[in-house]
Design a protein around this motif. Structure first.
Motif, PDB file in Angstrom:
ATOM      1  N   ALA A  98      57.343  37.188  22.682  1.00 56.65           N
ATOM      2  CA  ALA A  98      56.555  36.785  23.776  1.00 56.65           C
ATOM      3  C   ALA A  98      55.479  35.682  23.517  1.00 56.65           C
ATOM      4  O   ALA A  98      55.454  34.579  24.097  1.00 56.65           O
ATOM      5  CB  ALA A  98      56.149  37.698  25.031  1.00 56.65           C
ATOM      6  N   LYS A  99      54.630  36.021  22.423  1.00 60.37           N
ATOM      7  CA  LYS A  99      53.701  34.941  22.075  1.00 60.37           C
ATOM      8  C   LYS A  99      54.493  33.607  21.414  1.00 60.37           C
ATOM      9  O   LYS A  99      53.947  32.693  21.917  1.00 60.37           O
ATOM     10  CB  LYS A  99      52.784  35.585  20.869  1.00 60.37           C
ATOM     11  N   SER A 104      57.463  32.386  22.348  1.00 65.65           N
ATOM     12  CA  SER A 104      57.764  31.611  23.631  1.00 65.65           C
ATOM     13  C   SER A 104      56.663  30.947  24.147  1.00 65.65           C
ATOM     14  O   SER A 104      57.034  29.873  24.722  1.00 65.65           O
ATOM     15  CB  SER A 104      58.684  32.767  24.367  1.00 65.65           C
ATOM     16  N   CYS A 105      55.538  31.729  24.337  1.00 66.34           N
ATOM     17  CA  CYS A 105      54.418  31.098  24.875  1.00 66.34           C
ATOM     18  C   CYS A 105      54.110  29.512  24.175  1.00 66.34           C
ATOM     19  O   CYS A 105      53.705  28.523  24.830  1.00 66.34           O
ATOM     20  CB  CYS A 105      53.374  31.798  24.786  1.00 66.34           C
ATOM     21  N   ALA A 160      56.887  27.007  24.435  1.00 64.51           N
ATOM     22  CA  ALA A 160      56.610  26.241  25.860  1.00 64.51           C
ATOM     23  C   ALA A 160      55.399  25.602  25.801  1.00 64.51           C
ATOM     24  O   ALA A 160      55.203  24.705  27.101  1.00 64.51           O
ATOM     25  CB  ALA A 160      56.584  27.364  26.964  1.00 64.51           C
ATOM     26  N   TYR A 168      52.171  26.244  25.385  1.00 61.59           N
ATOM     27  CA  TYR A 168      50.887  27.052  25.712  1.00 61.59           C
ATOM     28  C   TYR A 168      50.132  27.584  24.468  1.00 61.59           C
ATOM     29  O   TYR A 168      50.812  27.875  23.499  1.00 61.59           O
ATOM     30  CB  TYR A 168      51.111  27.967  26.835  1.00 61.59           C
ATOM     31  N   ASP A 169      48.718  27.753  24.580  1.00 62.94           N
ATOM     32  CA  ASP A 169      48.090  28.426  23.479  1.00 62.94           C
ATOM     33  C   ASP A 169      48.307  29.997  23.824  1.00 62.94           C
ATOM     34  O   ASP A 169      47.680  30.489  24.732  1.00 62.94           O
ATOM     35  CB  ASP A 169      46.362  27.793  23.455  1.00 62.94           C
ATOM     36  N   ALA A 170      48.818  30.384  22.870  1.00 66.18           N
ATOM     37  CA  ALA A 170      49.078  32.200  22.915  1.00 66.18           C
ATOM     38  C   ALA A 170      47.774  32.758  23.043  1.00 66.18           C
ATOM     39  O   ALA A 170      47.716  33.724  23.805  1.00 66.18           O
ATOM     40  CB  ALA A 170      50.039  32.612  21.788  1.00 66.18           C
ATOM     41  N   HIS A 215      46.530  33.658  26.357  1.00 62.34           N
ATOM     42  CA  HIS A 215      47.336  34.359  27.209  1.00 62.34           C
ATOM     43  C   HIS A 215      47.508  36.053  26.528  1.00 62.34           C
ATOM     44  O   HIS A 215      47.848  37.038  27.287  1.00 62.34           O
ATOM     45  CB  HIS A 215      48.873  33.887  27.639  1.00 62.34           C
TER      46      HIS A 215
END
Length: 77
Positions: free
Chosen positions: A34-35, A37-38, A41, A43-45, A48
Protein backbone atom coordinates in the motif's frame (compact mmCIF):
# COMPACT_ATOMS: atom_id res chain seq x y z
CA UNK A 1 -9.04 6.35 16.62
CA UNK A 2 -8.22 10.03 16.41
CA UNK A 3 -4.95 11.82 17.04
CA UNK A 4 -4.61 14.98 19.12
CA UNK A 5 -5.61 17.12 16.11
CA UNK A 6 -8.77 15.12 15.38
CA UNK A 7 -7.39 13.22 12.36
CA UNK A 8 -8.89 9.73 12.14
CA UNK A 9 -6.53 6.76 11.78
CA UNK A 10 -6.28 3.02 12.27
CA UNK A 11 -3.44 1.01 13.74
CA UNK A 12 -2.43 -1.72 11.31
CA UNK A 13 -2.49 -4.38 14.02
CA UNK A 14 -6.12 -3.52 14.76
CA UNK A 15 -7.01 -4.03 11.10
CA UNK A 16 -5.01 -7.24 10.76
CA UNK A 17 -7.63 -9.50 12.33
CA UNK A 18 -10.57 -7.63 10.77
CA UNK A 19 -9.11 -8.30 7.32
CA UNK A 20 -8.47 -11.98 8.02
CA UNK A 21 -4.69 -12.02 8.50
CA UNK A 22 -3.64 -14.37 11.30
CA UNK A 23 0.05 -13.43 11.16
CA UNK A 24 1.52 -9.94 11.40
CA UNK A 25 4.34 -10.98 9.07
CA UNK A 26 1.82 -11.51 6.27
CA UNK A 27 -0.18 -8.36 6.90
CA UNK A 28 2.84 -6.04 7.04
CA UNK A 29 3.60 -7.12 3.45
CA UNK A 30 0.19 -5.76 2.44
CA UNK A 31 0.88 -2.50 4.26
CA UNK A 32 4.22 -2.26 2.46
CA UNK A 33 2.50 -2.74 -0.90
CA UNK A 34 0.00 0.00 0.00
CA UNK A 35 2.91 2.35 0.76
CA UNK A 36 4.47 1.52 -2.61
CA UNK A 37 1.15 2.14 -4.39
CA UNK A 38 0.88 5.50 -2.66
CA UNK A 39 4.35 6.50 -3.91
CA UNK A 40 3.60 5.20 -7.42
CA UNK A 41 0.47 7.37 -7.50
CA UNK A 42 2.63 10.41 -6.79
CA UNK A 43 1.92 10.85 -3.09
CA UNK A 44 4.37 11.02 -0.20
CA UNK A 45 3.80 7.81 1.76
CA UNK A 46 4.99 9.56 4.93
CA UNK A 47 1.91 11.81 4.71
CA UNK A 48 -0.34 8.73 4.90
CA UNK A 49 1.55 5.99 6.76
CA UNK A 50 3.40 6.47 10.02
CA UNK A 51 5.54 3.75 11.59
CA UNK A 52 4.87 3.70 15.33
CA UNK A 53 5.30 1.38 18.31
CA UNK A 54 2.74 0.42 20.90
CA UNK A 55 3.17 -1.32 24.23
CA UNK A 56 1.40 -4.69 24.15
CA UNK A 57 0.79 -7.15 26.97
CA UNK A 58 2.13 -10.66 26.44
CA UNK A 59 0.48 -13.82 27.73
CA UNK A 60 2.84 -13.81 30.71
CA UNK A 61 1.64 -10.34 31.69
CA UNK A 62 4.91 -8.73 30.66
CA UNK A 63 4.85 -5.83 28.22
CA UNK A 64 6.96 -5.12 25.14
CA UNK A 65 7.08 -2.60 22.33
CA UNK A 66 5.39 -3.81 19.18
CA UNK A 67 6.08 -2.18 15.80
CA UNK A 68 3.08 -1.24 13.66
CA UNK A 69 1.92 1.33 11.16
CA UNK A 70 -0.64 4.07 11.62
CA UNK A 71 -2.93 4.10 8.59
CA UNK A 72 -5.22 6.88 7.42
CA UNK A 73 -8.88 6.66 8.31
CA UNK A 74 -11.30 6.22 5.46
CA UNK A 75 -13.91 8.88 4.70
CA UNK A 76 -17.51 7.89 5.30
CA UNK A 77 -19.55 7.36 2.15
Amino acid sequence: MEDETGVEFWLARDLQDLLGYARWENFIKVVSKAKTSCITAGYDADDHFLDVTKMVTLGSGAQRRSPMSRLPGMPAT
